[in-house]
Every structure is written in structure tokens, then in C-alpha cells.
Design an enzyme around this catalytic site. Structure first.
Site, PDB file in Angstrom:
ATOM      1  N   ALA A   1       0.811  -1.221   0.000  1.00  0.00           N
ATOM      2  CA  ALA A   1       0.000   0.000   0.000  1.00  0.00           C
ATOM      3  C   ALA A   1       0.838   1.263   0.000  1.00  0.00           C
ATOM      4  CB  ALA A   1      -0.953  -0.002   1.195  1.00  0.00           C
TER       5      ALA A   1
ATOM      6  N   ASP B   1       9.410  -7.962   1.853  1.00  0.00           N
ATOM      7  CA  ASP B   1       9.653  -8.244   0.444  1.00  0.00           C
ATOM      8  C   ASP B   1       9.003  -9.594   0.172  1.00  0.00           C
ATOM      9  OD1 ASP B   1      10.553  -8.998  -2.051  1.00  0.00           O
ATOM     10  OD2 ASP B   1      12.648  -8.492  -1.679  1.00  0.00           O
ATOM     11  N   LEU B   2       7.878  -9.584  -0.527  1.00  0.00           N
ATOM     12  CA  LEU B   2       7.110 -10.810  -0.725  1.00  0.00           C
ATOM     13  C   LEU B   2       7.828 -11.843  -1.582  1.00  0.00           C
ATOM     14  CD1 LEU B   2       3.671  -9.096  -1.091  1.00  0.00           C
ATOM     15  CD2 LEU B   2       4.201 -10.854   0.609  1.00  0.00           C
TER      16      LEU B   2
ATOM     17  N   TYR C   1       9.340 -18.229 -21.478  1.00  0.00           N
ATOM     18  CA  TYR C   1       8.756 -17.074 -20.774  1.00  0.00           C
ATOM     19  C   TYR C   1       8.300 -15.987 -21.735  1.00  0.00           C
ATOM     20  CZ  TYR C   1       8.438 -12.942 -17.770  1.00  0.00           C
ATOM     21  OH  TYR C   1       8.005 -11.807 -17.122  1.00  0.00           O
TER      22      TYR C   1
END
Length: 323
Positions: A31, A84-85, A186
């Protein structure tokens, strides 16, 4: 009860469902300003929640959001947790901080994410970065925060809201090659599409496991907006690749829903409906678009894929979560 559509604003949703936010604790990922998450946080502040906790990567982008909340209502407790996901160690550390600050979580909004990364990029664990940041990190964080969600679930119910995208239509989950043959297979939009499909499958899997304990989950497509920084690295030509990529992956054309673009105020409405509308838990697991519950395509909800993704996610994390 009010019925909202694609033109609804977040302000309208919060005004109608203010009682569902009052006194409750919200945790929102990603956010930093400007973002959908930051807009959600400040809109919720007008409805007197007890606590808004923002888990994000960069403190400097969150400080002004917390200041805005304090200006709206100085009685609201605000907390920042750095995370940090894409780094599982960071997620585990952040989860401990969040649980200490918020032992009961009424609503977890997983809004952080990255989109259509042009270069094939791996996280520190060797997972393609869009899958890592958009799904795996949130899968880990959500499950680690489960004690606080279950505490709320046993009281008035708890919700997990995953921000997905209509880009899930671009690609089913690639169970046979989720990491793109080490980059050889990719492309940016397939990578994004797979991660957004994962957001929906995760919502279905979570609700299946925990609905009986008061925890439900939804996935929301907020719509498109050019003011957030999510797509700041992309050009018009980049977006033109969406339809041919879906055609290649699924044999179908990609059609943008209407309204094609939403204001910053409108872009929050669907997620706020999922977070606040008292009718939503009874309809969960659910996918919402234009503030309405709609049925996602089969590849994002079929029971086999739901279970396969849960097991793959556990394997990638080296940890099982049983409820």
C-alpha cells in the site's frame, strides 16, 4: 442492501458499509503511494477502524499514507511492517511482527504485486518473480498470519481478499512448466496471467479449508487505472500483446470489460465490496468484478487445479499448512 456496479466509487462503498469497518483491524500489503492499496487504506480510515497495518517493501512510500490516515482520524492505530514478498525469509520475519502488532486480523487484503515483467527474473529462491511476488509470497504470509485470522474468524468472521486481474484469462496455471523452462518459454503476459490465475485458485482453496472456522476468501479484479505505478514500465505496444498471447495460450480472444479505465476512486470499489459487504462471506469463495460476484472461467476455479496449486505452493515453500 445497496447494489454496486462498475461506476461505483470506494467512497460510496465505505459509506454504505461503514459499520463493517468500525473497530476492526485491516492488514494491507503493497500500500505504498500511489497504489490501489494506499487508496483503500485512506478510504477505510473514514469508517473508524481500530487498526490499519500496511505491509510493504518501501517505508518511504508508506509514510505519507500513514500520515493521511492520522489526519483523517488520529484515533486509528497505524503500523508499518517491512516485507519483500519475493523473499521468504522476509515474509517470515514480517509475519512475526504483524502477529505481535495485530493478534486479531479481521480483513487481510493482499494487494501487492508486479505486472508483465519484460525480462525473465527469478527471486532468491529460484521462482519466477511474478509468480513469487503475486502468489507464493502472499500464500506464505496469509498462512503464517492464520492465528490472527482464526481469532477473528471465531468472533465475527475474517476475510482474505486477493487482488487478481482479468489478466487471469491470458493463461491457466502452467502446472507442467510453472517456471517457464528456465526462461526459454517465458513471456511477460503469460507470466502475469499465470500469477493472477493463482490468486483466484488460492482464494478457492483457502475458503474450502477454513470456511467452517469463520475465514473466507475472495479474489477481486479492481479494473484498470493509469495513475498507479503498476504498469509504469509498459508502453502501448506492450499492451497490444495481451490478446495474441491469450489466443496462443487458450485459443480465445482477450476482450477488456467495460468500463475499460477507472478513476483512483473507482479502482478501489470492488475490493472494498469484498472486504466489507456482509453478504460476501456467504457467497465465498468468489471472484468479483465491477463490484459484483461473477463466475471465473473454469481454469481458475476447478477443484483439481485448486488442490494442485495448494500442494505446489507448499512444495515451493518447504512447508505444509493443514487446517
Amino acid at each position: 442492501m445497496a447494489v454496486f456496479d462498475g461506476a461505483a466509487t470506494g467512497e460510496q462503498v465505505v459509506e454504505v458499509f461503514a459499520s463493517q469497518a468500525k473497530g476492526r483491524t485491516f492488514v494491507i500489503t503493497g500500500a505504498g503511494k500511489p497504489s490501489i492499496g494506499s487508496q483503500i487504506a485512506t478510504l477505510l480510515a473514514s469508517a473508524s477502524p481500530a487498526h490499519i497495518l500496511i505491509a510493504s517493501r518501501t517505508a518511504s512510500k508508506v509514510d505519507s499514507v500513514l500520515d493521511d490516515i492520522k489526519q483523517i482520524d488520529p484515533s486509528i492505530k497505524t503500523t508499518f511492517a517491512q516485507v519483500d514478498l519475493s523473499d521468504h525469509d522476509s515474509v517470515r520475519h514480517a509475519a512475526k511482527e504483524i502477529l505481535a502488532a495485530a493478534p486479531k486480523i479481521d480483513v487481510l487484503i493482499n494487494s501487492a504485486g508486479v505486472m508483465a515483467l519484460k525480462e525473465y527474473t527469478l527471486d532468491k529462491q529460484g521462482i519466477e518473480l511474478q509468480l513469487s511476488s503475486n502468489h507464493v509470497g502472499h500464500f506464505l504470509l496469509t498462512n503464517l498470519l492464520m492465528p490472527a485470522l482464526l481469532a477473528a474468524g471465531a468472533d465475527n468472521g475474517a476475510r482474505v481478499v486477493n487482488l487478481t486481474s482479468s489478466a487471469y484469462l491470458i493463461s491457466p496455471f502452467r502446472f507442467d512448466d510453472w517456471n517457464y523452462s528456465a526462461g526459454a518459454a517465458y513471456d511477460p503476459w503469460t507470466g502475469y496471467g499465470q500469477s493472477k490465475t493463482a490468486n483466484i485458485l488460492f482464494a478457492f482453496g483457502l475458503t474450502k479449508r477454513l470456511q467452517h472456522r469463520g475465514v473466507t476468501s475472495t479474489a477481486t479484479h479492481p479494473g484498470y487505472n493509469t495513475d498507479t505505478q503498476l504498469g509504469s514500465h509498459l508502453t502501448v505496444d506492450d499492451y497490444s500483446a495481451i490478446s495474441p498471447t491469450r489466443k496462443r495460450n487458450t485459443g480465445k480472444e482477450f476482450v477488456f470489460e467495460e468500463p475499460r479505465f477507472k478513476s483512483l476512486s473507482q479502482i478501489t470499489a470492488t475490493t472494498l465490496v469484498a472486504a466489507l459487504d456482509p453478504d460476501i462471506p456467504g457467497q465465498s469463495p468468489a471472484f468479483l468484478q465491477n463490484s459484483q460476484v461473477v463466475e471465473p472461467e473454469a481454469h481458475a476455479r476447478d477443484a483439481e487445479s485448486v488442490e494442485k496449486l495448494w500442494k505446489l505452493s507448499e512444495k515451493l515453500l518447504g512447508q505444509e499448512f493443514s487446517y
